[in-house]
Structures are given as C-alpha cells and as structure tokens.
Design a protein around this motif. Structure first.
Motif, PDB file in Angstrom:
ATOM      1  N   ASP A 283      -1.988  -9.495  35.802  1.00 29.12           N
ATOM      2  CA  ASP A 283      -2.065  -8.975  37.163  1.00 29.12           C
ATOM      3  C   ASP A 283      -1.448  -9.919  38.181  1.00 29.12           C
ATOM      4  OD1 ASP A 283      -3.691  -6.526  36.614  1.00 29.12           O
ATOM      5  OD2 ASP A 283      -5.023  -8.044  35.786  1.00 29.12           O
ATOM      6  N   ILE A 284      -1.574 -11.232  37.959  1.00 24.51           N
ATOM      7  CA  ILE A 284      -1.072 -12.255  38.881  1.00 24.51           C
ATOM      8  C   ILE A 284      -0.351 -13.319  38.051  1.00 24.51           C
ATOM      9  CG2 ILE A 284      -1.730 -14.036  40.571  1.00 24.51           C
ATOM     10  CD1 ILE A 284      -4.322 -12.355  41.039  1.00 24.51           C
ATOM     11  N   VAL A 285       0.760 -13.843  38.597  1.00 28.83           N
ATOM     12  CA  VAL A 285       1.491 -14.910  37.923  1.00 28.83           C
ATOM     13  C   VAL A 285       1.578 -16.116  38.852  1.00 28.83           C
ATOM     14  CG1 VAL A 285       3.701 -15.615  36.911  1.00 28.83           C
ATOM     15  CG2 VAL A 285       2.848 -13.284  36.540  1.00 28.83           C
ATOM     16  N   ILE A 286       1.257 -17.286  38.304  1.00 30.42           N
ATOM     17  CA  ILE A 286       1.392 -18.556  39.023  1.00 30.42           C
ATOM     18  C   ILE A 286       2.391 -19.384  38.240  1.00 30.42           C
ATOM     19  CG2 ILE A 286       0.221 -20.639  39.834  1.00 30.42           C
ATOM     20  CD1 ILE A 286      -2.424 -18.987  39.728  1.00 30.42           C
ATOM     21  N   ALA A 287       3.460 -19.851  38.906  1.00 32.55           N
ATOM     22  CA  ALA A 287       4.497 -20.594  38.190  1.00 32.55           C
ATOM     23  C   ALA A 287       4.908 -21.837  38.954  1.00 32.55           C
ATOM     24  CB  ALA A 287       5.714 -19.706  37.964  1.00 32.55           C
ATOM     25  N   ASP A 288       5.074 -22.911  38.194  1.00 38.40           N
ATOM     26  CA  ASP A 288       5.710 -24.100  38.732  1.00 38.40           C
ATOM     27  C   ASP A 288       7.193 -23.779  38.839  1.00 38.40           C
ATOM     28  OD1 ASP A 288       6.409 -26.675  39.462  1.00 38.40           O
ATOM     29  OD2 ASP A 288       6.155 -27.516  37.464  1.00 38.40           O
TER      30      ASP A 288
ATOM     31  N   LEU B 196       3.164 -12.865  42.818  1.00 42.27           N
ATOM     32  CA  LEU B 196       3.632 -14.142  42.295  1.00 42.27           C
ATOM     33  C   LEU B 196       3.286 -15.272  43.248  1.00 42.27           C
ATOM     34  CD1 LEU B 196       7.177 -13.102  41.110  1.00 42.27           C
ATOM     35  CD2 LEU B 196       5.436 -14.079  39.672  1.00 42.27           C
ATOM     36  N   ILE B 197       2.760 -16.344  42.681  1.00 43.40           N
ATOM     37  CA  ILE B 197       2.484 -17.573  43.419  1.00 43.40           C
ATOM     38  C   ILE B 197       3.338 -18.654  42.782  1.00 43.40           C
ATOM     39  CG2 ILE B 197       0.734 -19.286  44.050  1.00 43.40           C
ATOM     40  CD1 ILE B 197      -1.381 -17.033  43.569  1.00 43.40           C
ATOM     41  N   VAL B 198       4.155 -19.323  43.595  1.00 41.40           N
ATOM     42  CA  VAL B 198       4.987 -20.407  43.089  1.00 41.40           C
ATOM     43  C   VAL B 198       4.472 -21.724  43.652  1.00 41.40           C
ATOM     44  CG1 VAL B 198       7.294 -21.434  43.148  1.00 41.40           C
ATOM     45  CG2 VAL B 198       7.034 -18.998  42.724  1.00 41.40           C
TER      46      VAL B 198
ATOM     47  N   GLY C 231      10.842 -11.954  46.263  1.00 40.13           N
ATOM     48  CA  GLY C 231       9.584 -11.264  46.517  1.00 40.13           C
ATOM     49  C   GLY C 231       8.364 -12.066  46.112  1.00 40.13           C
ATOM     50  N   VAL C 232       8.508 -13.395  46.073  1.00 46.64           N
ATOM     51  CA  VAL C 232       7.360 -14.246  45.767  1.00 46.64           C
ATOM     52  C   VAL C 232       6.351 -14.104  46.917  1.00 46.64           C
ATOM     53  CG1 VAL C 232       6.611 -16.651  45.560  1.00 46.64           C
ATOM     54  CG2 VAL C 232       8.635 -15.865  44.333  1.00 46.64           C
ATOM     55  N   ASN C 233       5.101 -13.891  46.572  1.00 46.81           N
ATOM     56  CA  ASN C 233       4.064 -13.647  47.580  1.00 46.81           C
ATOM     57  C   ASN C 233       3.598 -14.912  48.273  1.00 46.81           C
ATOM     58  OD1 ASN C 233       3.930 -11.633  45.272  1.00 46.81           O
ATOM     59  ND2 ASN C 233       2.887 -10.554  46.916  1.00 46.81           N
ATOM     60  N   HIS C 234       3.477 -16.002  47.518  1.00 49.11           N
ATOM     61  CA  HIS C 234       2.984 -17.258  48.083  1.00 49.11           C
ATOM     62  C   HIS C 234       3.760 -18.416  47.480  1.00 49.11           C
ATOM     63  CE1 HIS C 234      -0.536 -15.296  49.859  1.00 49.11           C
ATOM     64  NE2 HIS C 234      -0.557 -14.581  48.744  1.00 49.11           N
TER      65      HIS C 234
ATOM     66  N   GLN D  72      -8.009 -25.410  47.650  1.00 50.31           N
ATOM     67  CA  GLN D  72      -8.361 -24.280  48.511  1.00 50.31           C
ATOM     68  C   GLN D  72      -7.130 -23.435  48.839  1.00 50.31           C
ATOM     69  OE1 GLN D  72      -9.319 -27.466  49.080  1.00 50.31           O
ATOM     70  NE2 GLN D  72     -11.523 -27.332  48.722  1.00 50.31           N
ATOM     71  N   GLU D  73      -5.953 -24.067  48.923  1.00 54.73           N
ATOM     72  CA  GLU D  73      -4.718 -23.311  49.167  1.00 54.73           C
ATOM     73  C   GLU D  73      -4.424 -22.374  47.998  1.00 54.73           C
ATOM     74  OE1 GLU D  73      -1.286 -25.636  51.001  1.00 54.73           O
ATOM     75  OE2 GLU D  73      -2.609 -27.253  50.288  1.00 54.73           O
ATOM     76  N   LEU D  74      -4.589 -22.884  46.802  1.00 56.13           N
ATOM     77  CA  LEU D  74      -4.364 -22.074  45.615  1.00 56.13           C
ATOM     78  C   LEU D  74      -5.375 -20.930  45.547  1.00 56.13           C
ATOM     79  CD1 LEU D  74      -2.878 -21.564  42.938  1.00 56.13           C
ATOM     80  CD2 LEU D  74      -4.489 -23.169  41.870  1.00 56.13           C
ATOM     81  N   PHE D  75      -6.640 -21.239  45.797  1.00 56.79           N
ATOM     82  CA  PHE D  75      -7.678 -20.209  45.765  1.00 56.79           C
ATOM     83  C   PHE D  75      -7.420 -19.134  46.813  1.00 56.79           C
ATOM     84  CE2 PHE D  75     -11.127 -23.255  43.919  1.00 56.79           C
ATOM     85  CZ  PHE D  75     -10.500 -23.226  42.690  1.00 56.79           C
ATOM     86  N   ALA D  76      -6.998 -19.533  48.014  1.00 54.19           N
ATOM     87  CA  ALA D  76      -6.702 -18.563  49.081  1.00 54.19           C
ATOM     88  C   ALA D  76      -5.544 -17.649  48.664  1.00 54.19           C
ATOM     89  CB  ALA D  76      -6.384 -19.287  50.385  1.00 54.19           C
ATOM     90  N   ALA D  77      -4.527 -18.217  48.010  1.00 49.62           N
ATOM     91  CA  ALA D  77      -3.398 -17.413  47.550  1.00 49.62           C
ATOM     92  C   ALA D  77      -3.847 -16.417  46.480  1.00 49.62           C
ATOM     93  CB  ALA D  77      -2.288 -18.315  47.012  1.00 49.62           C
ATOM     94  N   ILE D  78      -4.700 -16.857  45.567  1.00 49.05           N
ATOM     95  CA  ILE D  78      -5.215 -15.965  44.526  1.00 49.05           C
ATOM     96  C   ILE D  78      -6.047 -14.852  45.151  1.00 49.05           C
ATOM     97  CG2 ILE D  78      -6.774 -15.799  42.530  1.00 49.05           C
ATOM     98  CD1 ILE D  78      -5.828 -18.699  41.826  1.00 49.05           C
ATOM     99  N   GLU D  79      -6.918 -15.206  46.094  1.00 50.09           N
ATOM    100  CA  GLU D  79      -7.728 -14.193  46.784  1.00 50.09           C
ATOM    101  C   GLU D  79      -6.843 -13.172  47.488  1.00 50.09           C
ATOM    102  OE1 GLU D  79     -10.320 -16.501  49.272  1.00 50.09           O
ATOM    103  OE2 GLU D  79     -11.604 -17.064  47.587  1.00 50.09           O
TER     104      GLU D  79
END
Length: 164
Positions: free
Chosen positions: A79-84, A108-110, A127-130, A139-146
């Motif tokens: 559902d969500i992708v986080i990538a370095d 997508l969170i990069v 189209g990366v969201n964050h 907290q920045e990562l958690f806010a992006a996931i939320e």
C-alpha cells in the motif's frame, strides 16, 4: 543480501498472508502493507521496527536494493513504499518511477541525504508524495506515513461512493 525480510515489532502479531489495496482498506483488521527499500541494514531494520511499533496494523517488508524493491512490489502490491534515494543498482528515483508506472496511486515516501534541486524536482514530477531529508526525526517519517494512510482511506471512501 537481496532477500525480502518481514519485520515485526514488539506487541505486533504475524499476519497470515497479506491483503493489500482496497481489500485491506475495506476489511477492518486486515493489514495495510509497507515496503521499505534501504540498503543500510541497520537503518532498514531500525526503520522497520519503529514503523511496526508505531503502526501495529501495518505489515512491513524490507529490501536492500531497487531491483528487489520493484520485484517485491509486483509480487505483493504494498500500500505504501518508502525508499532511500541512494540504492545500489536501480536507485530510488528509478524505482519510484517504475512503481508509479505500475500503480500510479501508490503513495511513495523518499528518504534522501541529497538536497539537489534538480533531483528533488524530478521526484515531484514522478509523483512522490513525501521527500524526507536526512538526517530526519522519526516524527517526520511517522507524519508522512499517517498522511499516506489518510490518502489511501480517502481514495477508498471516494471509490465506494462511485461503486454503489
């Protein structure tokens, strides 16, 4: 190396199978899933454990390169992708572009240490969201996931109105 790992945090249960997308959103109790692509094992494991702890309803998988990230995305449709951004082989930018081609609505969170404006502009075009710059606060990562979870929930609500 190159193998997907499932991460469980304290207090979370191992989910039997993975239900994703609209199925997961429409069925309370079924997990949403997150794919983390991070080549540093310590960072990957730490991030996975923190996410599992903060969001016990999320199933977390990790990979250590962009090729494996796209491969696992195709298999499991998280559902969500986080990538370095700085991944070996296929980098995070290439991985994000390919994922958006496969399933445009995937949030997508990069995470990156690079603040090059050209590269950041390219992330926006894809189209990366964050985009979270290193070093970052958890907290920045958690806010992006939320935010991504809210986006998924909102899309499901809109679709349910058009389906019925």
């Amino acid at each position: 190396m190159g193998e997907a790992r499932k991460v469980r945090g304290a207090g979370t249960r191992l989910h039997q199978g993975i239900r994703t997308g609209l199925d997961a959103l429409r069925n309370p109790g079924s997990p949403l899933s997150v794919l983390i692509a991070e080549d540093d094992q310590v960072t990957s494991r730490t991030m996975g454990l923190m996410i599992a702890w903060e969001f016990p309803h999320l199933t977390v998988d990790t990979v250590d390169n962009g090729e494996r990230g796209v491969e696992l995305f195709r298999q499991r449709l998280p559902d969500i992708v986080i990538a370095d951004l700085d991944l070996p082989g296929k980098d995070g930018l290439q991985m994000a572009a390919e994922i958006k081609t496969l399933k445009k609505e995937t949030p997508l969170i990069v995470v990156t240490g690079c603040s090059d404006r050209t590269q950041l502009a390219r992330l926006c075009e894809i189209g990366v969201n964050h985009c979270i710059l290193k070093p970052y606060k958890v907290q920045e990562l958690f806010a992006a996931i939320e935010s991504c979870i809210a986006q998924l929930t909102k899309e499901t609500d809109v679709r349910s109105y058009t389906l019925f």
